[in-house]
Design a protein around this motif. Sequence first.
Motif, PDB file in Angstrom:
ATOM      1  N   ALA A 274     -38.757 -21.680   0.995  1.00 33.29           N
ATOM      2  CA  ALA A 274     -39.146 -22.913   0.302  1.00 33.29           C
ATOM      3  C   ALA A 274     -39.788 -23.908   1.264  1.00 33.29           C
ATOM      4  O   ALA A 274     -40.785 -24.562   0.933  1.00 33.29           O
ATOM      5  N   ALA A 275     -39.220 -24.024   2.468  1.00 33.85           N
ATOM      6  CA  ALA A 275     -39.779 -24.953   3.453  1.00 33.85           C
ATOM      7  C   ALA A 275     -41.168 -24.513   3.907  1.00 33.85           C
ATOM      8  O   ALA A 275     -42.058 -25.338   4.102  1.00 33.85           O
ATOM      9  N   LEU A 276     -41.365 -23.212   4.073  1.00 38.97           N
ATOM     10  CA  LEU A 276     -42.680 -22.714   4.466  1.00 38.97           C
ATOM     11  C   LEU A 276     -43.704 -22.938   3.356  1.00 38.97           C
ATOM     12  O   LEU A 276     -44.885 -23.188   3.631  1.00 38.97           O
ATOM     13  N   GLU A 277     -43.269 -22.844   2.119  1.00 34.92           N
ATOM     14  CA  GLU A 277     -44.176 -23.024   0.989  1.00 34.92           C
ATOM     15  C   GLU A 277     -44.565 -24.492   0.784  1.00 34.92           C
ATOM     16  O   GLU A 277     -45.702 -24.791   0.431  1.00 34.92           O
ATOM     17  N   LEU A 278     -43.607 -25.397   1.002  1.00 39.00           N
ATOM     18  CA  LEU A 278     -43.777 -26.768   0.525  1.00 39.00           C
ATOM     19  C   LEU A 278     -43.916 -27.823   1.618  1.00 39.00           C
ATOM     20  O   LEU A 278     -44.190 -28.991   1.306  1.00 39.00           O
ATOM     21  N   THR A 279     -43.698 -27.472   2.886  1.00 43.50           N
ATOM     22  CA  THR A 279     -43.770 -28.465   3.952  1.00 43.50           C
ATOM     23  C   THR A 279     -44.702 -27.995   5.059  1.00 43.50           C
ATOM     24  O   THR A 279     -45.123 -26.835   5.099  1.00 43.50           O
ATOM     25  N   ARG A 280     -44.984 -28.922   5.984  1.00 42.53           N
ATOM     26  CA  ARG A 280     -45.799 -28.604   7.161  1.00 42.53           C
ATOM     27  C   ARG A 280     -44.939 -28.445   8.415  1.00 42.53           C
ATOM     28  O   ARG A 280     -45.467 -28.379   9.519  1.00 42.53           O
ATOM     29  N   ARG A 281     -43.630 -28.426   8.248  1.00 50.30           N
ATOM     30  CA  ARG A 281     -42.760 -28.312   9.422  1.00 50.30           C
ATOM     31  C   ARG A 281     -43.031 -27.007  10.158  1.00 50.30           C
ATOM     32  O   ARG A 281     -43.349 -25.986   9.567  1.00 50.30           O
ATOM     33  N   GLN A 285     -38.822 -25.541  13.788  1.00 51.64           N
ATOM     34  CA  GLN A 285     -38.025 -26.593  13.154  1.00 51.64           C
ATOM     35  C   GLN A 285     -37.344 -26.073  11.893  1.00 51.64           C
ATOM     36  O   GLN A 285     -36.178 -26.369  11.627  1.00 51.64           O
ATOM     37  N   ILE A 286     -38.063 -25.280  11.116  1.00 49.93           N
ATOM     38  CA  ILE A 286     -37.471 -24.710   9.900  1.00 49.93           C
ATOM     39  C   ILE A 286     -36.313 -23.789  10.254  1.00 49.93           C
ATOM     40  O   ILE A 286     -35.258 -23.818   9.621  1.00 49.93           O
ATOM     41  N   ALA A 287     -36.502 -22.977  11.292  1.00 48.53           N
ATOM     42  CA  ALA A 287     -35.421 -22.080  11.723  1.00 48.53           C
ATOM     43  C   ALA A 287     -34.167 -22.882  12.053  1.00 48.53           C
ATOM     44  O   ALA A 287     -33.056 -22.530  11.629  1.00 48.53           O
ATOM     45  N   PHE A 288     -34.328 -23.963  12.794  1.00 49.92           N
ATOM     46  CA  PHE A 288     -33.183 -24.799  13.169  1.00 49.92           C
ATOM     47  C   PHE A 288     -32.562 -25.448  11.934  1.00 49.92           C
ATOM     48  O   PHE A 288     -31.336 -25.483  11.776  1.00 49.92           O
ATOM     49  N   ASP A 289     -33.396 -25.933  11.026  1.00 47.98           N
ATOM     50  CA  ASP A 289     -32.897 -26.624   9.837  1.00 47.98           C
ATOM     51  C   ASP A 289     -32.065 -25.717   8.942  1.00 47.98           C
ATOM     52  O   ASP A 289     -31.116 -26.173   8.295  1.00 47.98           O
ATOM     53  N   VAL A 290     -32.422 -24.438   8.870  1.00 44.35           N
ATOM     54  CA  VAL A 290     -31.675 -23.531   7.992  1.00 44.35           C
ATOM     55  C   VAL A 290     -30.529 -22.833   8.709  1.00 44.35           C
ATOM     56  O   VAL A 290     -29.825 -22.012   8.098  1.00 44.35           O
ATOM     57  N   PRO A 310     -42.952 -15.332   9.301  1.00 40.54           N
ATOM     58  CA  PRO A 310     -43.006 -16.674   8.711  1.00 40.54           C
ATOM     59  C   PRO A 310     -44.430 -17.218   8.611  1.00 40.54           C
ATOM     60  O   PRO A 310     -44.802 -17.835   7.609  1.00 40.54           O
ATOM     61  N   GLY A 311     -45.250 -16.984   9.654  1.00 37.04           N
ATOM     62  CA  GLY A 311     -46.623 -17.473   9.615  1.00 37.04           C
ATOM     63  C   GLY A 311     -47.447 -16.809   8.526  1.00 37.04           C
ATOM     64  O   GLY A 311     -48.210 -17.469   7.818  1.00 37.04           O
ATOM     65  N   ALA A 312     -47.288 -15.484   8.380  1.00 42.18           N
ATOM     66  CA  ALA A 312     -48.024 -14.771   7.335  1.00 42.18           C
ATOM     67  C   ALA A 312     -47.543 -15.188   5.950  1.00 42.18           C
ATOM     68  O   ALA A 312     -48.336 -15.303   5.002  1.00 42.18           O
ATOM     69  N   TYR A 313     -46.238 -15.457   5.829  1.00 42.64           N
ATOM     70  CA  TYR A 313     -45.692 -15.904   4.544  1.00 42.64           C
ATOM     71  C   TYR A 313     -46.293 -17.258   4.164  1.00 42.64           C
ATOM     72  O   TYR A 313     -46.712 -17.473   3.028  1.00 42.64           O
ATOM     73  N   ARG A 314     -46.333 -18.168   5.128  1.00 44.83           N
ATOM     74  CA  ARG A 314     -46.905 -19.496   4.846  1.00 44.83           C
ATOM     75  C   ARG A 314     -48.391 -19.380   4.486  1.00 44.83           C
ATOM     76  O   ARG A 314     -48.878 -20.075   3.578  1.00 44.83           O
ATOM     77  N   ALA A 320     -48.769 -26.548   1.316  1.00 44.84           N
ATOM     78  CA  ALA A 320     -48.892 -27.819   2.044  1.00 44.84           C
ATOM     79  C   ALA A 320     -49.659 -27.668   3.343  1.00 44.84           C
ATOM     80  O   ALA A 320     -49.640 -28.555   4.188  1.00 44.84           O
ATOM     81  N   GLY A 321     -50.312 -26.521   3.544  1.00 46.84           N
ATOM     82  CA  GLY A 321     -51.037 -26.324   4.798  1.00 46.84           C
ATOM     83  C   GLY A 321     -50.129 -25.770   5.862  1.00 46.84           C
ATOM     84  O   GLY A 321     -48.929 -25.592   5.674  1.00 46.84           O
ATOM     85  N   SER A 322     -50.658 -25.518   7.031  1.00 47.00           N
ATOM     86  CA  SER A 322     -49.921 -24.884   8.106  1.00 47.00           C
ATOM     87  C   SER A 322     -49.288 -25.905   9.034  1.00 47.00           C
ATOM     88  O   SER A 322     -49.835 -26.964   9.304  1.00 47.00           O
ATOM     89  N   GLY A 323     -48.104 -25.539   9.537  1.00 38.73           N
ATOM     90  CA  GLY A 323     -47.498 -26.291  10.614  1.00 38.73           C
ATOM     91  C   GLY A 323     -47.826 -25.645  11.925  1.00 38.73           C
ATOM     92  O   GLY A 323     -48.561 -24.690  11.991  1.00 38.73           O
ATOM     93  N   ASP A 324     -47.280 -26.154  13.004  1.00 38.82           N
ATOM     94  CA  ASP A 324     -47.583 -25.596  14.328  1.00 38.82           C
ATOM     95  C   ASP A 324     -46.800 -24.315  14.555  1.00 38.82           C
ATOM     96  O   ASP A 324     -45.727 -24.146  14.023  1.00 38.82           O
TER      97      ASP A 324
END
Length: 324
Positions: A274-281, A285-290, A310-314, A320-324
Amino acid sequence: MTVAPLPEIAILLYDGAQAAAVHGLTDLFAVATRMTRERGGGGALRVSHWRPEGAAMACVFDSEPGAAHRPAILIAPPSLAPLMPAEAMRPLARWMAEAHEQGATLASICAGAFVLAETGLLAGRPATTHWGYAGLLSARFPDIRVDADRLVIDDGDLITAGGVMAWTDLGLVLVERLLGPTVMLDTARFLLVDPPGREQRSYRAFIPRLDHGDAAILKVQHGLQATGAVGAALPAMLAQAGLEERTFLRRFRKATGMTPTEYGQQIRIANARAALELTRRSVGQIAFDVGYEDPSAFRKLFLRLTGLTPGAYRKRFGRAGSGD
């Protein structure tokens, strides 16, 4: 000079069969025929539609009328309607089984797997269906090796495809088999669809089993969902359930079909998706958050459970575009 008969692909029309899949497959095979002829080949595909009329099956569409019918492929298409009762599927299944005895390859898409399963031919064989139907298919036909992670399982004389839109994947698999890989790729390019090779697990949502009736385990499940399974530890789960370890582990697997570790991983990866789909984090950071301090371990687990990094999934699903 005797002209060889065109390979015939028969599509079943049963109550609730998805019209988009039936006509989409018909168009896909027409495009493949055009592609092979444009390359100077003589190959072509004959497509017919069949539906029950009384005790018999009647052909209601034929792309190449005239010659006697002997389908090389029979397809049970998907359905968006509630599943037909088993007794309504059995006449279709008998017809498919009789064609199989004459050498036909049988195929199904999504809920069409239940029609194919009624033939009895999938017993002991691998098969896929839509991930939402996988549990029901396994329960109704426990001798089938259901693998809902895969989008297409080509087992020679039996081919099963998973999701509702997997008719594109099945169609291209059949084009490759009957007309060759070059025509298959030409067809995929023309239709702007991916060649076969996708995995259903990339699309599969985690839907926990909550109707098992074990109140102690349900309490733990609700607790894991509320916390995102971050920091979930076995001692805390045992205390919440009020059970000793061996009993808890046995009852948890029976109720959910997973170990507590696997269940927690599913919740955390669902939240990461969900975070990869909807945020730019960023992925880190997403790994740490979950709940994962090691991004490398997170990436490996994400790949194992979804079939994508994760990058290919996003890139495929992100809004929401790509994060770093």
